[in-house]
Design a protein around this motif. Structure first.
Motif, mmCIF file in Angstrom:
data_model
loop_
_atom_site.group_PDB
_atom_site.id
_atom_site.type_symbol
_atom_site.label_atom_id
_atom_site.label_comp_id
_atom_site.label_asym_id
_atom_site.label_seq_id
_atom_site.Cartn_x
_atom_site.Cartn_y
_atom_site.Cartn_z
ATOM 1 N N MET A 120 1.094 -1.095 -0.284
ATOM 2 C CA MET A 120 -0.151 0.357 -0.283
ATOM 3 C C MET A 120 1.227 1.318 0.316
ATOM 4 O O MET A 120 0.445 2.270 -0.615
ATOM 5 C CB MET A 120 -0.577 -0.214 1.822
ATOM 6 C CG MET A 120 -1.961 1.063 1.599
ATOM 7 S SD MET A 120 -2.307 1.433 2.894
ATOM 8 C CE MET A 120 -3.423 -0.553 2.747
ATOM 9 N N LEU A 121 2.190 1.271 0.988
ATOM 10 C CA LEU A 121 2.378 2.117 0.530
ATOM 11 C C LEU A 121 4.091 2.235 -0.477
ATOM 12 O O LEU A 121 4.603 3.093 -0.193
ATOM 13 C CB LEU A 121 3.881 2.146 2.012
ATOM 14 C CG LEU A 121 2.745 1.995 3.558
ATOM 15 C CD1 LEU A 121 3.292 2.423 4.617
ATOM 16 C CD2 LEU A 121 1.783 2.893 3.803
ATOM 17 N N GLN A 122 4.073 1.865 -1.012
ATOM 18 C CA GLN A 122 5.249 1.691 -2.453
ATOM 19 C C GLN A 122 4.937 3.030 -3.556
ATOM 20 O O GLN A 122 6.335 3.576 -3.966
ATOM 21 C CB GLN A 122 5.395 -0.038 -2.793
ATOM 22 C CG GLN A 122 5.153 -0.615 -1.937
ATOM 23 C CD GLN A 122 4.016 -1.801 -1.659
ATOM 24 O OE1 GLN A 122 3.227 -1.089 -1.806
ATOM 25 N NE2 GLN A 122 4.275 -2.721 -1.676
ATOM 26 N N GLN A 178 -5.385 2.660 3.876
ATOM 27 C CA GLN A 178 -4.754 3.129 2.411
ATOM 28 C C GLN A 178 -4.971 5.317 2.838
ATOM 29 O O GLN A 178 -4.035 6.020 2.331
ATOM 30 C CB GLN A 178 -5.488 3.137 1.013
ATOM 31 C CG GLN A 178 -4.257 3.131 -0.276
ATOM 32 C CD GLN A 178 -5.024 2.288 -1.050
ATOM 33 O OE1 GLN A 178 -6.203 2.194 -1.035
ATOM 34 N NE2 GLN A 178 -3.721 1.951 -2.220
#
Lengths: 309, 127
Positions: A1-3, A41
Motif C-alpha cells: 500500500m505504501l510503495q 490507505q
C-alpha cells in the motif's frame, strides 16, 4: 500500500498504520472486509501529508481526531448492523428475555432480603457458600458498571444516528429497551422495596456473567464447528442489547433513587421501603404509564413479528 | 427498487457529509482520499470528513445507488491499482439537485425574512 506513493514512510507512519489496522477489528467484520483496506490507505495518505508538512508532530496531532472518529464510526456501524428492520423481531425477543432475567434477579434478591435464614452462616460449608454468593454479587456490580460504560457510548452514538440520519428503527429499539428496563425497575421499587436495589443489580448481573460464560463457551463450540462468524455476531448482538438495557436500567435507578431522596428531603416521606410520599407515587405512576405504553408497543410489534412465521 | 420508481425527494434531507461527497464527485470520478481533500477545499475546512465517516457514507450511497464504483483508472501507471474510484450516478445527480433546490428555497426564505441582513446573492457567490 505504501510503495507507490512519493511521500516518506517514517517508522511512526508504519507503526500508526499497524495500530489503525488493529483498531479496525473493533468494527463489524463485513464493513472491515469491504472498506478496511481503503480506510487504511486513506488514513496513511493523510499521515504522509501531515508528515511532509510538520514532521512526526503532524502525525501525532492527527491521532486524537482520527481515533475518536474511528471509534464513533465503528460503533455507529455496529448499531446499523444490529438494527436493520428485519432484525427488530430478534431485538424484541432479546429485550423480553433480559426483562425476564431481571425479574428473576429481583425476585431472588427479594427472597434473600426477606428470608436471610435461607443462607445460614452457622457452619463452615454454608459460610463458604455465602462468601461465594457475595463474590458473585460483587462481580455483578463490576459487570454492571462495565456494561453501563459501554452502553453509554452506544446511546450517545445511537442518539446521533437517530437525529442525523433519521433512523426510526434505532429509535424503536431504544424505546423498547428503555421501556422494558423502566418497567422492571419500577416493579422492583414499588413492590419489592428500595432496599433491594443493590441486591437486584448484583444478582442480575452475576446471572449475566454466568450467561456470558455460557455464551462464550457456545462461541467456542460453534468455532470448533466452523460457524464462528454467526456465533460471534450473536454474542456481540446480545452484549450490545445488554449494554443498552443497562443504560436504561441505570437511568431508571438513578431517576427513582434521586426522586426518593429528593422527596425525603423536601417532604415528610421516608426514603426507605415503599413509603416514598404522594408526589413520588404520582411521578412513579406517570413513569409506569410510559413503561406500560412501551410494553404494549413491544408486544404489538412482537405479535406482528410472530405473524411472519 | 429501481431508480425510475424512486423520487429523489424521498432521500432528502441529506446529511452534510453525503451532500459534500455528491458535490465532490460532480466534476468526475475520485478515490477516497481525493474526496476528502475536495470536501476540505469546497467547505473551506469547515467540514472535516474522516475516513470512517467517508466510507460509512460511501457504503450507504452505494446501497442507495447514488454513486457507483468504477473500474477505470485515470492514469494506471501512476496510480495505485488497489484504489477504488467512485462516480456519481444519474440518480445521485438528481438527488443532489433536489437537495440543492431545497437548500436554495431555505436561503430564499431567509432572505425574504431579512434574516441574512445586507448579505446579497453575489456576496454569497463570491465567498
Amino acid at each position: 500500500m505504501l510503495q507507490k506513493t512519493s511521500a516518506p514512510n517514517s517508522r511512526l507512519i508504519i507503526l500508526s498504520a499497524w495500530l489503525y489496522s488493529k483498531l479496525l477489528y473493533l468494527g463489524p467484520a463485513e464493513f472491515r472486509r469491504a472498506y478496511g483496506r481503503h480506510m487504511l490507505q486513506t488514513v496513511v495518505m493523510c499521515w504522509q501529508e501531515a508528515y511532509q508538512r510538520a514532521g512526526w508532530c503532524g502525525v501525532i496531532i492527527l491521532w486524537p481526531a482520527l481515533f475518536t472518529e474511528l471509534i464513533e464510526g465503528l460503533l455507529a456501524e455496529h448499531i446499523t448492523v444490529m438494527c436493520p428492520p428485519q432484525k427488530l423481531g430478534h431485538v424484541y425477543i432479546q429485550s423480553a428475555a433480559l426483562w425476564c432475567l431481571f425479574a428473576l434477579g429481583g425476585l431472588g434478591s427479594f427472597v434473600f432480603a426477606r428470608y436471610p435464614g435461607l443462607l445460614p452462616m452457622s457452619d463452615t460449608v454454608t459460610w463458604y457458600i455465602y462468601q461465594c454468593f457475595r463474590l458473585l454479587r460483587m462481580g455483578g456490580h463490576i459487570v454492571f458498571l462495565f456494561f453501563l460504560l459501554c452502553g453509554l457510548s452506544f446511546v450517545v452514538v445511537a442518539g446521533k444516528l437517530i437525529f442525523a440520519e433519521r433512523r426510526r428503527d434505532i429509535l424503536e429499539f431504544l424505546t423498547a429497551t428503555i421501556g422494558s428496563a423502566l418497567l422492571g425497575t419500577l416493579i422492583s421499587f414499588r413492590f419489592l422495596g428500595a432496599y433491594t436495589t443493590s441486591e437486584l443489580v448484583g444478582w442480575c448481573y452475576s446471572l449475566l456473567v454466568v450467561l456470558c460464560v455460557l455464551a462464550i463457551s457456545g462461541v467456542g463450540i460453534c468455532g470448533a464447528l466452523k460457524c464462528r462468524k454467526q456465533a460471534a455476531n450473536m454474542l456481540f448482538s446480545t452484549l450490545f442489547t445488554i449494554s443498552l438495557y443497562t443504560v436504561a436500567l441505570g437511568a431508571a435507578l438513578v431517576a427513582t433513587v434521586g426522586l426518593m431522596a429528593w422527596v425525603g428531603v423536601q417532604g415528610a416521606a421516608t426514603v426507605s421501603g415503599n413509603d416514598v410520599g404522594t408526589f413520588a407515587n404520582i411521578v412513579i405512576a406517570l413513569l409506569a404509564v410510559v413503561a406500560v405504553g412501551s410494553l404494549v408497543f413491544i408486544l404489538r410489534r412482537g405479535f406482528s413479528v410472530l405473524r411472519l412465521f | 427498487m429501481s431508480n425510475e420508481q424512486r423520487a429523489p425527494e424521498q432521500l432528502l434531507p441529506l446529511t452534510p457529509a453525503v451532500l459534500q461527497i455528491l458535490l465532490a464527485l460532480a466534476d468526475g470520478e475520485r478515490h477516497g482520499y481525493s474526496i476528502m481533500q475536495e470536501i476540505a477545499i469546497q467547505t473551506q475546512g469547515t467540514l472535516k470528513v474522516g475516513p470512517t465517516t467517508l466510507y460509512r457514507s460511501i457504503k450507504h450511497m452505494l446501497a442507495a445507488e447514488l454513486i457507483s464504483e468504477t473500474e477505470e483508472r485515470p492514469d494506471p501507471d501512476l496510480d495505485d491499482e488497489r484504489r477504488r474510484y467512485y462516480r456519481l450516478t444519474d440518480f445521485g445527480r438528481q438527488v443532489a439537485v433536489a437537495e440543492i433546490k431545497r437548500l436554495e428555497h431555505s436561503v430564499v426564505l431567509a432572505r425574504s425574512k431579512h434574516l441574512l441582513g445586507g448579505l446579497q446573492a453575489n456576496t454569497v457567490e463570491g465567498a
